[in-house]
Design a protein around this motif. Structure first.
Motif, PDB file in Angstrom:
ATOM      1  N   GLU A  25       0.874  -1.223  -0.202  1.00  0.00           N
ATOM      2  CA  GLU A  25       0.050   0.133   0.061  1.00  0.00           C
ATOM      3  C   GLU A  25       0.855   1.191   0.050  1.00  0.00           C
ATOM      4  O   GLU A  25       1.944   1.364   0.881  1.00  0.00           O
ATOM      5  CB  GLU A  25      -0.871  -0.103   1.190  1.00  0.00           C
ATOM      6  CG  GLU A  25      -2.034  -1.040   1.206  1.00  0.00           C
ATOM      7  CD  GLU A  25      -3.062  -0.657   2.165  1.00  0.00           C
ATOM      8  OE1 GLU A  25      -3.046   0.316   2.742  1.00  0.00           O
ATOM      9  OE2 GLU A  25      -3.815  -1.764   2.630  1.00  0.00           O
TER      10      GLU A  25
ATOM     11  N   THR B 265      -2.983   3.278  -5.255  1.00  0.00           N
ATOM     12  CA  THR B 265      -3.103   2.894  -3.857  1.00  0.00           C
ATOM     13  C   THR B 265      -2.118   1.697  -3.580  1.00  0.00           C
ATOM     14  O   THR B 265      -1.791   1.566  -2.495  1.00  0.00           O
ATOM     15  CB  THR B 265      -4.444   2.458  -3.752  1.00  0.00           C
ATOM     16  OG1 THR B 265      -4.677   1.482  -4.532  1.00  0.00           O
ATOM     17  CG2 THR B 265      -5.380   3.326  -3.776  1.00  0.00           C
ATOM     18  N   ILE B 266      -1.627   1.043  -4.481  1.00  0.00           N
ATOM     19  CA  ILE B 266      -0.719  -0.071  -4.040  1.00  0.00           C
ATOM     20  C   ILE B 266       0.608   0.073  -5.208  1.00  0.00           C
ATOM     21  O   ILE B 266       0.447   0.278  -6.325  1.00  0.00           O
ATOM     22  CB  ILE B 266      -1.342  -1.457  -4.950  1.00  0.00           C
ATOM     23  CG1 ILE B 266      -2.648  -1.920  -3.982  1.00  0.00           C
ATOM     24  CG2 ILE B 266      -0.428  -2.724  -4.567  1.00  0.00           C
ATOM     25  CD1 ILE B 266      -2.599  -2.149  -2.434  1.00  0.00           C
TER      26      ILE B 266
ATOM     27  N   LYS C 115       0.213   4.063   1.279  1.00  0.00           N
ATOM     28  CA  LYS C 115       0.041   4.713   2.136  1.00  0.00           C
ATOM     29  C   LYS C 115       1.209   4.345   3.354  1.00  0.00           C
ATOM     30  O   LYS C 115       1.780   5.114   4.051  1.00  0.00           O
ATOM     31  CB  LYS C 115      -1.467   4.735   2.717  1.00  0.00           C
ATOM     32  CG  LYS C 115      -1.405   5.677   4.059  1.00  0.00           C
ATOM     33  CD  LYS C 115      -3.147   5.393   4.260  1.00  0.00           C
ATOM     34  CE  LYS C 115      -3.460   5.421   5.742  1.00  0.00           C
ATOM     35  NZ  LYS C 115      -4.707   5.098   5.991  1.00  0.00           N
TER      36      LYS C 115
END
Length: 89
Positions: free
Chosen positions: A35, A85-86, A37
Motif C-alpha cells: 500500500e 493505492t498499491i 500509504k
C-alpha cells in the motif's frame, strides 16, 4: 533474504527497527506490492532518521547492491502519483 540490511551503529534500537521496516517495504513492493500509504509512512520515518540526501543515497545503494531492489525506483513510482493505492514493481 540472505543479506544484511545497511544500518548505522549510531542509531538507537528503535531507529534500526524503523530503517529495517522501510527496507522491508521496498522488498514488498517488488515481491507482492505494498500500500502506498504504508510505504510513504515508512519513508517519512526513514527520512527522520536519515535526513541527509547523501547518507540516504549511500544506504539505499548498499541495500540495492545486496538485494537488487532499488529504493529509488520504488519511491519514484510511489511519489509519481497520489491516486495509486498499491505500489508494485
Amino acid at each position: 533474504m540472505d543479506y544484511q540490511y545497511p544500518i548505522s551503529l549510531d542509531w538507537s534500537t528503535q531507529e534500526i527497527v524503523d530503517v529495517i521496516k522501510f527496507f522491508e517495504c521496498i522488498e514488498h513492493a517488488y515481491e507482492k506490492g505494498i500500500e502506498r500509504k504504508q510505504l510513504m509512512a515508512a519513508y517519512r520515518r526513514f527520512k527522520e532518521i536519515v535526513p541527509s540526501k547523501a547518507e540516504e543515497k549511500t544506504l539505499c545503494n548498499e541495500f540495492e547492491e545486496v538485494s537488487r531492489y532499488s529504493s529509488y525506483r520504488v519511491m519514484k513510482k510511489a511519489m509519481a502519483s497520489d491516486d495509486v493505492t498499491i505500489v508494485k514493481m
